[in-house]
Write a protein that holds these residues in place. Structure first.
Motif, PDB file in Angstrom:
ATOM      1  N   SER A  66       0.839  -1.203   0.000  1.00 58.38           N
ATOM      2  CA  SER A  66       0.000   0.000   0.000  1.00 58.38           C
ATOM      3  C   SER A  66       0.874   1.253   0.000  1.00 58.38           C
ATOM      4  O   SER A  66       0.532   2.253  -0.646  1.00 58.38           O
ATOM      5  CB  SER A  66      -0.981  -0.003   1.170  1.00 58.38           C
ATOM      6  N   LEU A  67       2.009   1.202   0.685  1.00 53.01           N
ATOM      7  CA  LEU A  67       2.907   2.369   0.697  1.00 53.01           C
ATOM      8  C   LEU A  67       3.447   2.642  -0.713  1.00 53.01           C
ATOM      9  O   LEU A  67       3.413   3.767  -1.209  1.00 53.01           O
ATOM     10  CB  LEU A  67       4.057   2.119   1.687  1.00 53.01           C
ATOM     11  N   ILE A  68       3.931   1.587  -1.372  1.00 49.05           N
ATOM     12  CA  ILE A  68       4.481   1.775  -2.717  1.00 49.05           C
ATOM     13  C   ILE A  68       3.358   2.138  -3.694  1.00 49.05           C
ATOM     14  O   ILE A  68       3.519   3.026  -4.537  1.00 49.05           O
ATOM     15  CB  ILE A  68       5.235   0.501  -3.176  1.00 49.05           C
ATOM     16  N   GLY A  69       2.213   1.481  -3.545  1.00 47.38           N
ATOM     17  CA  GLY A  69       1.080   1.774  -4.437  1.00 47.38           C
ATOM     18  C   GLY A  69       0.640   3.225  -4.299  1.00 47.38           C
ATOM     19  O   GLY A  69       0.409   3.915  -5.292  1.00 47.38           O
ATOM     20  N   GLU A  70       0.553   3.689  -3.054  1.00 48.22           N
ATOM     21  CA  GLU A  70       0.117   5.074  -2.829  1.00 48.22           C
ATOM     22  C   GLU A  70       1.145   6.063  -3.393  1.00 48.22           C
ATOM     23  O   GLU A  70       0.778   7.075  -4.002  1.00 48.22           O
ATOM     24  CB  GLU A  70      -0.089   5.306  -1.326  1.00 48.22           C
TER      25      GLU A  70
END
Ligand code: R5P
Length: 310
Positions: free
Chosen positions: A290-294
């Motif tokens: 989720s961190l990389i996706g965001e």
């Protein structure tokens, strides 16, 4: 926005794709019989904002070539912008000359990625922040705080915590996490006599009676962490746990960690876990999807990424 996965960490690429609710673009990355890499992007990418996801983890050279050749394929397919998403940037530890006639391989890898045609890089917890300067294209170097902090707060609620850097080089990273969670800081003065063997010298700071959390960018052979855990226990630490972003965990690392005084080793999925790592009782894996996706979404929408860390 198009997401394309290399072969190094398909599970993470799929998790990023489901976080963003954007399917992975069909691509074929194969080997010729002599092991040369061949890439074919199976969908149109003309004018698209492309994110190619590939950790340059073991086997580092194969995964690096896949990354370079895939960037070339996207460039020749007229992608509008190519972001190399490299959750684990291999070769990062070779960021300076360690002796006469030795290379600075991290700089060479940065040159290769740029020459292949990447417009920007999205990575996580580089071994040293200065590696960003090896690139003449923008680099977003995500920090692991937003992933580790909730886990630490849930697990050690009410405990007296001390964040420990296992060597002097990791102090900036450890200090940043200590500040984020309002914990004390200690440092281990580690001296490495020869490559792959670490030796603990001194614990700098007060660790007696505290829950000590070792924080590092990479755990490879496990030597650094296990020696540090032993030294902390000798200095009266109540418990020792470790939070390390990139679980390289080569050779006998899992056995070493299992036999050490460390209670748990928390890593992320920047590198896909081998069967041995997945089976290791002391290892816990948190996802950075989720961190990389965001961060990828914010790059695509030209929005702030630093706002993610406030
Ligand atoms: C070194 O400076 C790194 O930050 C890590 O501490 C090191 O790569 C860990 O290696 P190992 O697990 O083999 O001791």
């Amino acid at each position: 926005m198009k997401l394309i996965s290399g072969n190094s960490n398909k599970a993470l690429a799929e998790a990023i794709s489901s976080y963003l609710d954007i399917p992975l673009t069909q691509a074929s990355i194969k080997r010729f019989s002599d092991n040369e890499v061949f890439v074919e992007i199976m969908e149109n990418v003309r004018g698209e904002d492309c994110f190619f996801i590939q950790s340059t983890s073991y086997p580092a050279n194969d995964h690096l070539m896949e990354l370079l050749i895939s960037i070339d394929a996207l460039r020749r397919g007229s992608a509008r912008r190519i972001t190399a998403v490299i959750p684990y940037f291999g070769y990062a530890r070779q960021d300076r000359k360690t002796g006469g006639r030795t290379p600075i391989s991290a700089k060479l890898v940065a040159n290769l990625i740029t020459a292949a045609g990447a417009d920007r890089v999205l990575t996580m917890e580089l071994h040293a922040g200065q590696i960003q300067g090896f690139f003449d294209i923008p680099v977003d170097n995500l920090i692991s705080g937003p992933v580790f902090t909730p886990h630490i707060e849930e697990t050690f609620n009410g405990e007296k915590i001390c964040i420990v850097s296992p060597d002097v080089g990791g102090v900036v990273r450890a200090r940043s996490l200590a500040k984020r969670i309002g914990a004390d800081l200690a440092i281990i003065d580690k001296r490495r006599e020869k490559a792959g063997v670490s030796e603990v010298m001194h614990v700098i700071g007060e660790v007696e009676g505290k829950v000590c959390l070792l924080v590092d960018d990479i755990v490879d052979s496990g030597g650094t962490l296990c020696n540090a855990a032993g030294a902390l226990k000798e200095n009266g630490a109540k418990e020792v746990h470790a939070y390390v972003v990139h679980g390289v965990l080569s050779g006998e690392a899992c056995n070493k960690i299992q036999a050490s005084p460390m209670e748990k080793l928390v890593i992320t999925d920047s590198i896909v876990a081998t069967e041995e790592v997945a089976a290791c009782e002391k290892v816990v894996q948190l996802s950075v999807a989720s961190l990389i996706g965001e961060a990828a979404r914010r790059i695509s929408e030209e929005r702030s990424i630093s706002a993610l860390f406030k």
